[in-house]
Each structure stands twice: as structure tokens, then as C-alpha cells.
Design a protein around this motif. Sequence first.
Motif, PDB file in Angstrom:
ATOM      1  N   ASN A 160       0.888  -1.090  -0.081  1.00 23.60           N
ATOM      2  CA  ASN A 160      -0.075   0.027  -0.057  1.00 23.60           C
ATOM      3  C   ASN A 160       0.988   1.289   0.027  1.00 23.60           C
ATOM      4  O   ASN A 160       0.734   2.173  -0.842  1.00 23.60           O
ATOM      5  N   ARG A 163       2.359   1.687  -3.147  1.00 23.49           N
ATOM      6  CA  ARG A 163       1.689   1.830  -4.431  1.00 23.49           C
ATOM      7  C   ARG A 163       2.077   0.849  -5.617  1.00 23.49           C
ATOM      8  O   ARG A 163       1.836   0.956  -6.778  1.00 23.49           O
ATOM      9  N   ASP A 166      -0.729  -0.805  -7.399  1.00 18.56           N
ATOM     10  CA  ASP A 166      -1.368   0.196  -8.497  1.00 18.56           C
ATOM     11  C   ASP A 166      -0.442   0.428  -9.738  1.00 18.56           C
ATOM     12  O   ASP A 166      -1.096   0.435 -10.944  1.00 18.56           O
ATOM     13  N   ARG A 169      -1.244  -2.623 -11.737  1.00 18.71           N
ATOM     14  CA  ARG A 169      -2.347  -2.749 -12.240  1.00 18.71           C
ATOM     15  C   ARG A 169      -2.793  -1.906 -13.556  1.00 18.71           C
ATOM     16  O   ARG A 169      -3.279  -2.339 -14.354  1.00 18.71           O
ATOM     17  N   ARG A 170      -2.025  -0.702 -13.400  1.00 16.80           N
ATOM     18  CA  ARG A 170      -2.455   0.348 -14.291  1.00 16.80           C
ATOM     19  C   ARG A 170      -1.438   0.564 -15.459  1.00 16.80           C
ATOM     20  O   ARG A 170      -1.979   1.094 -16.408  1.00 16.80           O
ATOM     21  N   CYS A 266      -0.474  -9.696  -9.569  1.00 16.41           N
ATOM     22  CA  CYS A 266      -1.596  -9.210  -8.846  1.00 16.41           C
ATOM     23  C   CYS A 266      -2.378 -10.434  -8.399  1.00 16.41           C
ATOM     24  O   CYS A 266      -2.993 -10.404  -7.453  1.00 16.41           O
TER      25      CYS A 266
END
Length: 282
Positions: A160, A163, A166, A169-170, A266
Motif C-alpha cells: 500500500n 503503491r 497500483d 494494475r495500471r 496481482c
Amino acid sequence: MYSPSPTTTKFSPKSFGVHKSVITSFNTLIGTDVLMAKPARKTIPSATELYVLDQSRYRCALCFRLNGNLNEKRGQIVHLDHDRANCVEDNLAFLCLDHHSQYDSRTSQHRNYTPQIIKKARAKLYQAIADGHHTSNSYPRSTVRETDRVMFSELVDMMNRSRTADFLRRTCFGSQSFHWRELDEIDNYLQCTNGAEHEFIDLDLETLRQRFIAEYDTFRSLLAENTRPTKHNPPYRTVPMEWEETDPKRYTTTVMMLRDAADKVCTAYDELVRTARERMAP
């Protein structure tokens, strides 16, 4: 009737100059393998067997690793590499009858009961025995759960804070560039937690953690091999943009490969998180 004595000389078919089938038929007739005796299967040396039993105190390594169970069990010594001739101490472990049967069957592959997992379980069992926990019949389950909870919390906090999830995933890895520093924190975390003291006690959680690490290592390697520094901002990297014109198939395949590798990281992380939350629920 002929009754061979224990000292009867054993012969091979070559000694008699006859076909093997004749010797086999004769052995069947007299009910013994006088002429084609097989060597006895190698047994575990007494000293080695006593060492394993003394270290384990007849406690199953997997019962302890999976459930914190330190009750004495009926069981057997298993050869971790399935080679009964290999009787060195490092290749032996005491397992209860159920786990011994599972380890010797194909079920062991499905359950991830690998030699490495058994060795880790054995090491933790031996330490628990040395610490005297077996005298109270079971290892404190609350201690197991709390230890794993701390490990899990540290992993989630890192993901977290950095990140990393994130980023994985992006990022499309095509027209979108990235900087290595976006992976610095997870790299440092994995490097600092590469030791037995950072493993989950729960075998299923540790298996999922190892899968997560393996998927990340694969992704990291693919990223290094298939991206280049950008022309106008070298600290950043991307799949070579010129491939999109000179070799569009290679460009598309590479971008999809990196995206798929990131998705696998992920997925492994998500499965670890879901399983850990379920196991650690009050």
C-alpha cells in the motif's frame, strides 16, 4: 524335497550357461531365488534412524507446520527424494501415516508437499522440540496466528505504501513509460525478507507467498529484458517505440506479455491476501 540352506551359493544365469527363463522357472518350482537372488533393499542405518526419531520425538513435521500439532503420532520415516537408498539425515523426516501416504502419492504435488517444504517444516519441528514445546502436547496456536499476522501486515503495508499494486494494475508498458524507482520498495522488501524467519508458519500462506515472489521475479526479469530507456528522458523506460513501426507484431506481443506477467503478480498477491484474511479471522 530340496531345502536350500542360508549359506547356499547364489548363481546367475550366466554361471549355468542357460537362458534366464529356465532359471526363473526353477526358482518358481523350488520356491526361492537361489539362482537369481536380488540384493536386499537398503535400510536406514540404526544410528540415523535413532537420530531422526530422537529429533522428532515421533511428532509429524507436517502436522506441526499445518496445525501447530505436537502430539505424538504413529508414523514412518519418509525419504524426501523418494530414493530408499539415500539414507542421509537431510533426506529423512518423520511423518504421520496419513501425511506419509500423501507424500508418497501424486497428491503431494497437488498439495505442494515438496522436499523443500518438508525440510522447512522439519526444521521448525526440531526447533520446537528443542525448545520443549512438545511437552505441552501442542504449539500455542495463538503464537502461530500472531506471528503470521505480523508478517502479513508488513507485506500489505509495503504494497500500500509503495503503491506497487497500483503500478502493476495500471501500467500498460507500451506508450506509457515507467521509472525503476516505482519498484524500489518491493525490491528492498523482498531482499530484506529473504530468510526462514520471514516465512509464514501456515503452510498454505507460505506457498502462496512463494508463488507471489516467483511471479514478481518473472515479471521483473521480463521488464528488464524487454524495455529500453526512453530517448528524451533516459531514467524512464518503455518497450522500444520504434518497434511499433518496424516490427508491430513484436511490439504488440511484448506489451501483452508484460501486461500478462503483471496481472499474474496481482492475481498471486490477491489470492494471498484473501486466504490470509480468511485464516486470520477471529
